[in-house]
Design a protein around this motif. Sequence first.
Motif, short mmCIF file in Angstrom:
data_model
loop_
_atom_site.label_atom_id
_atom_site.label_comp_id
_atom_site.label_asym_id
_atom_site.label_seq_id
_atom_site.Cartn_x
_atom_site.Cartn_y
_atom_site.Cartn_z
N UNK A 111 0.85 -1.19 0.00
CA UNK A 111 0.00 0.00 0.00
C UNK A 111 0.88 1.24 0.00
N UNK A 112 0.33 2.32 -0.52
CA UNK A 112 1.04 3.59 -0.54
C UNK A 112 0.05 4.71 -0.82
N UNK A 113 0.37 5.91 -0.35
CA UNK A 113 -0.44 7.08 -0.67
C UNK A 113 -0.09 7.64 -2.04
N UNK A 114 1.02 7.16 -2.61
CA UNK A 114 1.47 7.67 -3.92
C UNK A 114 0.80 6.88 -5.04
N UNK A 115 0.34 7.57 -6.10
CA UNK A 115 -0.23 6.86 -7.24
C UNK A 115 0.85 6.01 -7.92
N UNK A 162 -8.28 7.65 -1.78
CA UNK A 162 -8.53 9.01 -2.27
C UNK A 162 -9.85 9.50 -1.70
N UNK A 163 -9.82 10.71 -1.20
CA UNK A 163 -11.05 11.36 -0.76
C UNK A 163 -11.48 12.33 -1.86
N UNK A 164 -12.49 13.09 -1.59
CA UNK A 164 -13.00 14.05 -2.57
C UNK A 164 -12.33 15.41 -2.36
N UNK A 168 -4.08 14.78 0.36
CA UNK A 168 -4.00 13.34 0.66
C UNK A 168 -2.85 13.10 1.62
N UNK A 169 -3.12 13.26 2.90
CA UNK A 169 -2.08 13.04 3.89
C UNK A 169 -2.73 12.46 5.15
N UNK A 171 -3.24 9.94 8.34
CA UNK A 171 -2.38 9.20 9.27
C UNK A 171 -2.46 7.73 8.88
N UNK A 172 -1.43 6.97 9.22
CA UNK A 172 -1.45 5.54 8.89
C UNK A 172 -2.58 4.85 9.66
N UNK A 173 -2.91 5.34 10.85
CA UNK A 173 -4.02 4.77 11.62
C UNK A 173 -5.33 4.90 10.85
N UNK A 174 -5.55 6.09 10.29
CA UNK A 174 -6.77 6.31 9.51
C UNK A 174 -6.74 5.48 8.23
N UNK A 175 -5.59 5.40 7.59
CA UNK A 175 -5.48 4.64 6.33
C UNK A 175 -5.79 3.16 6.56
N UNK A 176 -5.30 2.59 7.66
CA UNK A 176 -5.59 1.19 7.95
C UNK A 176 -7.09 1.01 8.15
N UNK A 177 -7.71 1.85 8.96
CA UNK A 177 -9.14 1.72 9.24
C UNK A 177 -9.97 1.86 7.97
N UNK A 178 -9.67 2.87 7.17
CA UNK A 178 -10.43 3.09 5.93
C UNK A 178 -10.26 1.93 4.97
N UNK A 179 -9.02 1.49 4.78
CA UNK A 179 -8.79 0.42 3.81
C UNK A 179 -9.42 -0.89 4.27
N UNK A 180 -9.35 -1.21 5.57
CA UNK A 180 -9.98 -2.44 6.05
C UNK A 180 -11.49 -2.37 5.85
N UNK A 181 -12.07 -1.21 6.08
CA UNK A 181 -13.51 -1.09 5.88
C UNK A 181 -13.87 -1.23 4.39
N UNK A 182 -13.07 -0.64 3.52
CA UNK A 182 -13.34 -0.77 2.08
C UNK A 182 -13.14 -2.20 1.60
N UNK A 183 -12.18 -2.90 2.16
CA UNK A 183 -11.88 -4.26 1.71
C UNK A 183 -12.79 -5.31 2.33
N UNK A 184 -13.17 -5.12 3.58
CA UNK A 184 -13.93 -6.14 4.29
C UNK A 184 -15.35 -5.70 4.57
N UNK A 185 -15.52 -4.43 4.97
CA UNK A 185 -16.84 -3.92 5.29
C UNK A 185 -17.53 -4.78 6.33
#
Length: 195
Positions: A111-115, A162-164, A168-169, A171-185
Amino acid sequence: MLNKLYVALIHYPILGREEQIISTAITNFDIHDISRSCRTYNIKNFYMVSNLPAQRKIVNNVVDYWREGYGSTYNPNRKDALSVFKIVEYLEDAIEDIEKIENEKPKIVFTSAKPREKAIDFSELSKVIEEEEAPILILYGTGWGMPEEIRDICDYDLEPIRGNSDFNHLSVRAAVAISLDRLIGEKVLNNKNNI
């Protein structure tokens, strides 16, 4: 297979501001908050990877307080969240631990914040997670991201969150939570019934 998911937060090797390889400092918030997210989504283990003995000692002291010390009775939820937490010296140690648990090597997700070119989107990886029989280890970086040497050993490269907005900066804590929710829900399995 949702009950074979693992997460690792990499503190070494990591890129510094000038693209050099560095070790980053562990933050107390990451230990607690990422453990809470991982426990919520039934991630089997959350590995924190640090090659610095002093950092690992501090982490072990914090975790021992909440798992076995006064904190374990003061806040049992914190103890439960930290039940999935492990600290290891190198990424290879996390991979070996998963191999011992699952009897096979995990598929690894970068994973990365960079395209990046050829990154798969969240819906594609969500489907892989549902259908893949092998365990899956999702890597998250600190500092200025993980180096190419880590990306080279990965089986999948996940698109950035990506948000609207043009900012795009996360925290890694937020990135983990968001990505787990998007992947697993809502597709959370109870590990106790599926080990």
